[in-house]
Scaffold this active site. Structure first.
Site, PDB file in Angstrom:
ATOM      1  NE  ARG A  52     -12.969  -9.321   6.523  1.00 38.05           N
ATOM      2  CZ  ARG A  52     -12.518  -8.089   6.746  1.00 38.05           C
ATOM      3  NH1 ARG A  52     -13.363  -7.088   6.890  1.00 38.05           N
ATOM      4  NH2 ARG A  52     -11.224  -7.855   6.837  1.00 38.05           N
ATOM      5  NE  ARG A 100      -5.587 -16.995 -18.268  1.00 34.82           N
ATOM      6  CZ  ARG A 100      -6.618 -16.730 -19.060  1.00 34.82           C
ATOM      7  NH1 ARG A 100      -6.925 -17.554 -20.035  1.00 34.82           N
ATOM      8  NH2 ARG A 100      -7.329 -15.629 -18.884  1.00 34.82           N
ATOM      9  CD  GLU A 180     -16.416  -0.810   1.180  1.00 39.15           C
ATOM     10  OE1 GLU A 180     -16.177  -1.196   2.333  1.00 39.15           O
ATOM     11  OE2 GLU A 180     -16.583  -1.594   0.228  1.00 39.15           O
ATOM     12  CG  LEU A 205     -14.682  -6.046   3.571  1.00 35.00           C
ATOM     13  CD1 LEU A 205     -14.637  -7.246   2.636  1.00 35.00           C
ATOM     14  CD2 LEU A 205     -13.271  -5.622   3.935  1.00 35.00           C
TER      15      LEU A 205
HETATM   16  N1  PMP Z   1     -13.696  -1.700   3.178  1.00 36.82           N
HETATM   17  C1  PMP Z   1     -12.733  -2.035   2.305  1.00 36.82           C
HETATM   18  C2  PMP Z   1     -13.011  -1.903   0.842  1.00 36.82           C
HETATM   19  C3  PMP Z   1     -11.485  -2.493   2.766  1.00 36.82           C
HETATM   20  O1  PMP Z   1     -10.521  -2.839   1.885  1.00 36.82           O
HETATM   21  C4  PMP Z   1     -11.250  -2.571   4.160  1.00 36.82           C
HETATM   22  C5  PMP Z   1      -9.910  -3.001   4.698  1.00 36.82           C
HETATM   23  N2  PMP Z   1      -9.584  -4.272   4.366  1.00 36.82           N
HETATM   24  C6  PMP Z   1     -12.283  -2.213   5.036  1.00 36.82           C
HETATM   25  C7  PMP Z   1     -13.496  -1.782   4.513  1.00 36.82           C
HETATM   26  C8  PMP Z   1     -12.096  -2.283   6.520  1.00 36.82           C
HETATM   27  O2  PMP Z   1     -12.128  -3.605   6.970  1.00 36.82           O
HETATM   28  P1  PMP Z   1     -11.349  -4.045   8.284  1.00 36.82           P
HETATM   29  O3  PMP Z   1     -11.848  -3.172   9.391  1.00 36.82           O
HETATM   30  O4  PMP Z   1     -11.737  -5.460   8.466  1.00 36.82           O
HETATM   31  O5  PMP Z   1      -9.895  -3.847   8.018  1.00 36.82           O
END
Ligand code: PMP
Length: 285
Positions: A52, A100, A180, A205
């Site tokens: 990722r 910058r 989420e 994500l």
């Molecule tokens: N969604 C968001 C917004 C997050 O920050 C995370 C954690 N990094 C996840 C989902 C879960 O991802 P992972 O299982 O890869 O930690």
């Protein structure tokens, strides 16, 4: 004793670590990150996190700071130097330091990279045991949430709002549907035992823990569907839970003050947590 951290090719005591004020991560949040968990001194699901990382870098036309082998070597070195048995390894890559200016800097600008460890109890956790309460709030983030950037201000505000409301976390809502959790993926189990979690897209994500848990769900022949759901549907569910590298699986037992199911974890979330931990330990590096 202070931690040893890794900054742009060097292992240093945390109090001696220095980052340029011109680092684009600092100035523009022009930086991506990954968090991998550590159990028994070993990296959990790390292949997924490295994969990722490359996806995030590619989407932003950023270069990797080192080969995968080198990155993993530093992760493992830090775990060992800091004696981490259980906890997290944080890895951040920025587009580098330059005067910058908004457009990308010269092509030969070296990416910045930083890593540190955090000791944390992940297995024995009251939240895993008892479940957590969450509040819902509007998702005010940008439109490329599939890229894991350090632009996390909306999540900072969401977690703070949750804290002030006496909740552990917040589920974010857009156009009437849950996207989420503030740092995790959201799941529900309906009254027929079907597991539901939002489909992947630019809106969330692609969680590494989410993907591994869904593989287990398939293996266990649990019926599941990847689609959006509302807060009302979640309140009416028989179970709800979250997944992430730092929580694995935590049951959600209350949403906006409404108890989910009988207000106690289980049976699906605790079972998936146990399976996830056992399975990922067997594959740990
Ligand atoms: N969604 C968001 C917004 C997050 O920050 C995370 C954690 N990094 C996840 C989902 C879960 O991802 P992972 O299982 O890869 O930690």
């Amino acid at each position: 004793m202070s931690r040893t951290v890794f900054v742009n090719g060097e292992f240093v005591a945390e109090e001696n670590a220095k980052i340029s004020v011109f680092d684009r991560g600092f100035l523009f949040a022009d930086s991506v990150y990954e968090v991998s968990s550590v159990l028994q001194g070993k990296l959990i699901d790390n292949k997924g996190h490295i994969k990722r990382l490359h996806r995030s870098l590619n989407e932003l036309k950023m270069s990797a700071p080192a080969t995968d082998d080198e990155i993993v070597r530093v992760q493992k070195d830090l775990i060992e130097r800091n004696g981490i048995h259980e906890g997290l390894v944080y890895l951040q890559v920025s587009r580098g330091s330059a005067d910058r200016d908004f457009p990308f800097p010269a092509a030969d600008t070296k990416p910045g990279w930083v890593m540190f460890t955090q000791a944390k109890q992940l297995i024995e956790s009251p939240h895993a045991q008892n479940g957590i309460n969450v509040i819902s709030l509007p998702d005010i983030r940008w439109k490329r949430r599939d890229i894991k950037t350090v632009g996390l201000l909306a999540q900072v505000l969401a977690k703070q709002a949750a804290k002030e409301a006496g909740a552990v976390d917040a589920w974010m809502v857009e156009d009437g549907y849950v996207t989420e959790g503030s740092s995790n993926n959201a799941f529900i189990v309906d009254k027929e035992g079907k597991l539901i979690t939002r489909h992947l897209g630019n809106e969330i994500l692609p969680g590494i823990t989410r993907a591994s848990v869904l593989e287990l769900v398939e293996k266990e022949n649990i019926v599941f569907e990847e689609r959006s759901f509302t807060i009302d549907e979640a309140k009416f569910a028989s179970e709800a839970f979250i997944t992430s590298a730092s929580t694995f699986v935590w049951p959600v037992v209350e949403i906006d003050g409404t108890q989910i199911g009988d207000g106690k974890p289980g049976p699906v979330a605790p079972k998936l947590r146990e399976l996830y931990i056992r399975n990922s330990l067997a594959r740990a590096e």
